[in-house]
Write an enzyme that holds these catalytic residues in place. Structure first.
Site, short mmCIF file in Angstrom:
data_model
loop_
_atom_site.label_atom_id
_atom_site.label_comp_id
_atom_site.label_asym_id
_atom_site.label_seq_id
_atom_site.Cartn_x
_atom_site.Cartn_y
_atom_site.Cartn_z
N SER A 126 9.98 -1.68 -0.11
CA SER A 126 8.63 -1.57 0.44
C SER A 126 8.54 -0.38 1.38
CB SER A 126 8.34 -2.87 1.21
OG SER A 126 7.18 -2.72 1.99
N TYR A 150 10.43 -8.90 8.04
CA TYR A 150 10.30 -8.68 6.60
C TYR A 150 10.87 -7.32 6.20
CZ TYR A 150 8.04 -7.29 2.26
OH TYR A 150 7.82 -6.81 1.00
N LYS A 154 14.27 -6.10 3.83
CA LYS A 154 14.25 -5.13 2.72
C LYS A 154 15.27 -4.02 2.97
CE LYS A 154 11.16 -6.91 0.03
NZ LYS A 154 11.52 -7.39 -1.30
P1 NAD Z 1 4.76 -12.68 -5.19
O1 NAD Z 1 4.96 -13.65 -4.09
O2 NAD Z 1 3.52 -12.76 -5.99
O3 NAD Z 1 6.00 -12.73 -6.20
C1 NAD Z 1 7.29 -13.09 -5.79
C2 NAD Z 1 7.81 -14.12 -6.77
O4 NAD Z 1 9.15 -14.48 -6.39
C3 NAD Z 1 6.99 -15.41 -6.77
O5 NAD Z 1 6.72 -15.76 -8.12
C4 NAD Z 1 7.90 -16.43 -6.11
O6 NAD Z 1 7.69 -17.74 -6.60
C5 NAD Z 1 9.27 -15.88 -6.45
N1 NAD Z 1 10.32 -16.25 -5.49
C6 NAD Z 1 10.29 -16.12 -4.14
N2 NAD Z 1 11.45 -16.54 -3.61
C7 NAD Z 1 12.24 -16.93 -4.64
C8 NAD Z 1 13.55 -17.45 -4.74
N3 NAD Z 1 14.28 -17.69 -3.65
N4 NAD Z 1 14.05 -17.74 -5.96
C9 NAD Z 1 13.31 -17.51 -7.07
N5 NAD Z 1 12.06 -17.03 -7.05
C10 NAD Z 1 11.53 -16.74 -5.84
O7 NAD Z 1 4.92 -11.22 -4.54
P2 NAD Z 1 4.65 -9.78 -5.16
O8 NAD Z 1 3.52 -9.20 -4.43
O9 NAD Z 1 4.61 -9.85 -6.62
O10 NAD Z 1 5.95 -9.04 -4.65
C11 NAD Z 1 7.10 -8.90 -5.47
C12 NAD Z 1 8.18 -8.20 -4.68
O11 NAD Z 1 7.68 -6.94 -4.24
C13 NAD Z 1 8.61 -8.93 -3.41
O12 NAD Z 1 10.01 -8.77 -3.25
C14 NAD Z 1 7.88 -8.21 -2.30
O13 NAD Z 1 8.56 -8.28 -1.08
C15 NAD Z 1 7.84 -6.80 -2.85
N6 NAD Z 1 6.74 -6.00 -2.31
C16 NAD Z 1 5.46 -6.50 -2.39
C17 NAD Z 1 4.41 -5.75 -1.87
C18 NAD Z 1 3.02 -6.30 -1.86
O14 NAD Z 1 2.22 -5.89 -1.01
N7 NAD Z 1 2.64 -7.19 -2.78
C19 NAD Z 1 4.65 -4.51 -1.30
C20 NAD Z 1 5.97 -4.02 -1.26
C21 NAD Z 1 6.99 -4.80 -1.77
C1 WQD Z 2 -4.39 -3.01 4.84
C2 WQD Z 2 -5.42 -2.55 5.85
C3 WQD Z 2 -5.46 -3.87 7.85
C4 WQD Z 2 -6.83 -7.60 6.06
C5 WQD Z 2 1.15 -5.19 4.06
C6 WQD Z 2 2.58 -5.33 4.51
C7 WQD Z 2 3.45 -4.35 3.78
C8 WQD Z 2 3.27 -4.44 2.27
C9 WQD Z 2 1.83 -4.42 1.87
C10 WQD Z 2 4.98 -5.81 1.30
C11 WQD Z 2 -4.92 -2.56 7.30
C12 WQD Z 2 -6.75 -4.01 7.10
C13 WQD Z 2 -6.42 -6.30 6.24
C14 WQD Z 2 -8.08 -8.03 6.61
C15 WQD Z 2 -8.41 -5.80 7.47
N1 WQD Z 2 3.78 -5.66 1.74
N2 WQD Z 2 -7.20 -5.41 6.93
N3 WQD Z 2 -8.81 -7.09 7.29
O1 WQD Z 2 -0.69 -4.31 6.40
O2 WQD Z 2 -0.90 -2.16 5.05
O3 WQD Z 2 0.70 -3.87 4.34
O4 WQD Z 2 1.10 -5.38 2.64
O5 WQD Z 2 5.90 -5.09 1.32
O6 WQD Z 2 4.75 -4.65 4.16
O7 WQD Z 2 2.63 -5.05 5.90
O8 WQD Z 2 -1.68 -4.32 4.05
O9 WQD Z 2 -3.62 -5.36 2.99
O10 WQD Z 2 -2.65 -6.44 5.05
O11 WQD Z 2 -3.85 -4.27 5.27
O12 WQD Z 2 -9.11 -5.00 8.09
O13 WQD Z 2 -8.47 -9.18 6.49
O14 WQD Z 2 -6.51 -3.48 5.83
O15 WQD Z 2 -5.68 -3.86 9.24
O16 WQD Z 2 -5.50 -1.48 7.95
P1 WQD Z 2 -0.66 -3.62 5.09
P2 WQD Z 2 -2.96 -5.21 4.29
#
Ligand code: NAD
Ligand code: WQD
Length: 337
Positions: A126, A150, A154
């Site tokens: 991330s 978090y 990572k």
């Molecule tokens: P998500 O929660 O939709 O998907 C994660 C999946 O992993 C879910 O289906 C959940 O049931 C499964 N899971 C969680 N813990 C588990 C475990 N211990 N064993 C087996 N399965 C498990 O999330 P996502 O948005 O699809 O994110 C996927 C990956 O990408 C995550 O590792 C997340 O940290 C990373 N990521 C997400 C974002 C984002 O904003 N969505 C941004 C950067 C990184």
């Molecule tokens: C985006 C913008 C908020 C909600 C997060 C995690 C990051 C990554 C992606 C996993 C910001 C604003 C949000 C609301 C708002 N996840 N906002 N009202 O914080 O950039 O990133 O998700 O790896 O680790 O921190 O994403 O969508 O929460 O916010 O105004 O109800 O929207 O303040 O400026 P963020 P977000």
């Protein structure tokens, strides 16, 4: 070439979109998921989109016996590792839950895959790993200094994979640092389905649009950005998914670690997203300005040049598609799966 891929967390938001593209490229896919943040319904939707079967192992990545059995069930060519917890606030409140799920879970998975002779892994990292570097565009060689639990989980898994690759170079690793994933599959059949009140901007906007929430709170309108609201590098989940296929191809041909940002390089403000979504759904999104959210930065976005040069990958979908596809998913599935 057809490969056999184990996708942990493949029932989740980004995983499910990636699984669809893997099946479309004729790979064999096994999803390993404990459904802690997803629904088994996703499997049927994936099969409807692709017309192909996907194998399922319902298991937790921390459960060594189950993970070992998974690797015995088939000879996998690679693992794509999405499974993990991702809510920043929950990580602060329950750090051990996050270290256990994300760090211990990844360690068990890595040990068991190596034991089974599986030597390629693509990991969901991330942009959070960069922390608050004091500049707005993030290049991969910035120092990693995550500012929340978090993000630290990572970074630790990134370190675990890099250290293991150094000691056992047969392990090939791809660390993909996602920026802000949004959007949904254009079919409207799969998308982001958060539990409870959404933490993230896009699902919150979508729930306001569909009438599930009254209004959006915009956290801060006094940031040093053109319209005063926060700016982020929103990336369509379909582009993110294609980045994983590109990373798998890279690992098939290269043994050097791949560490790249997956973003567009073009940030949009919260207000720009709200207005674009209003256009896509044909109604105004109600909002109010609220105080800044603790831990938020004013603005950050990817330098995506390295991913382009190493993978030949770029993000192709713009803000209109991000909003239109989210709206199709949300309006067709107002209560999620
Ligand atoms: P998500 O929660 O939709 O998907 C994660 C999946 O992993 C879910 O289906 C959940 O049931 C499964 N899971 C969680 N813990 C588990 C475990 N211990 N064993 C087996 N399965 C498990 O999330 P996502 O948005 O699809 O994110 C996927 C990956 O990408 C995550 O590792 C997340 O940290 C990373 N990521 C997400 C974002 C984002 O904003 N969505 C941004 C950067 C990184
Ligand atoms: C985006 C913008 C908020 C909600 C997060 C995690 C990051 C990554 C992606 C996993 C910001 C604003 C949000 C609301 C708002 N996840 N906002 N009202 O914080 O950039 O990133 O998700 O790896 O680790 O921190 O994403 O969508 O929460 O916010 O105004 O109800 O929207 O303040 O400026 P963020 P977000």
């Amino acid at each position: 070439m057809t490969n056999s891929i184990l996708v942990t967390g493949g029932a989740g938001y980004i995983g499910s979109h990636t699984v669809v593209q893997l099946l479309e490229q004729d790979h064999h896919v096994t999803i390993l998921d404990n459904f802690s943040n997803s629904s088994p319904q996703v499997l049927e939707r994936i099969q409807r989109i692709t017309g192909k079967q996907v194998a399922l192992i319902k298991a937790d990545i921390r459960d060594r016996e189950s993970v070992r059995d998974a690797f015995k069930s088939r000879q996998f060519d690679a693992v794509i590792h999405f499974a993990g917890l991702k809510a920043v606030g929950e990580g602060e409140a329950f750090p051990l839950k996050y270290y256990d799920n994300n760090v211990t879970g990844s360690q068990v998975l890595l040990e068991e895959m190596l034991q089974a002779g599986v030597n390629r892994i693509v990991f969901s990292s991330s942009a959070t790993v960069y922390g608050a570097p004091g500049q707005t565009q993030y290049h991969e060689n910035l120092e990693l200094a995550p500012i929340n639990v978090y993000g630290r989980t990572k970074r630790i898994v990134e370190d675990m994979l890099r250290d293991t690759n150094k000691a056992q170079p047969q392990l090939r690793i791809a660390l993909l640092r996602y920026f802000n994933p949004v959007g949904a599959h254009p079919s409207g059949l799969i998308g982001e389905d958060p539990n409870g009140i959404p933490n993230n901007l896009m699902p919150f906007i979508a729930q306001v649009a569909v009438g599930k929430r009254e209004k959006l709170s915009i956290f801060g309108n006094d940031y040093p950005t053109p319209d005063g609201t926060g700016m982020r590098d929103f990336i369509h989940v379909q582009d993110l998914a294609s980045g994983h296929l590109a990373a798998l191809n890279y690992l098939a041909e290269n043994d050097s670690p791949l560490i790249v940002n997956l973003g567009t390089g073009r940030p949009y403000s919260v207000l720009e997203m709200v207005n674009a979504f209003g256009k896509a759904c044909g109604k105004d999104i109600s909002y109010q300005f609220s105080p800044r959210r603790a831990g938020d930065l004013a603005e950050y976005y990817a330098d995506p040049a390295l991913a382009t040069s190493l993978l030949g990958w770029t993000a192709k979908h713009g803000i209109e598609e991000m909003c239109m596809d989210t709206w199709r998913w949300q309006s067709d599935n107002p209560d999620g799966y």
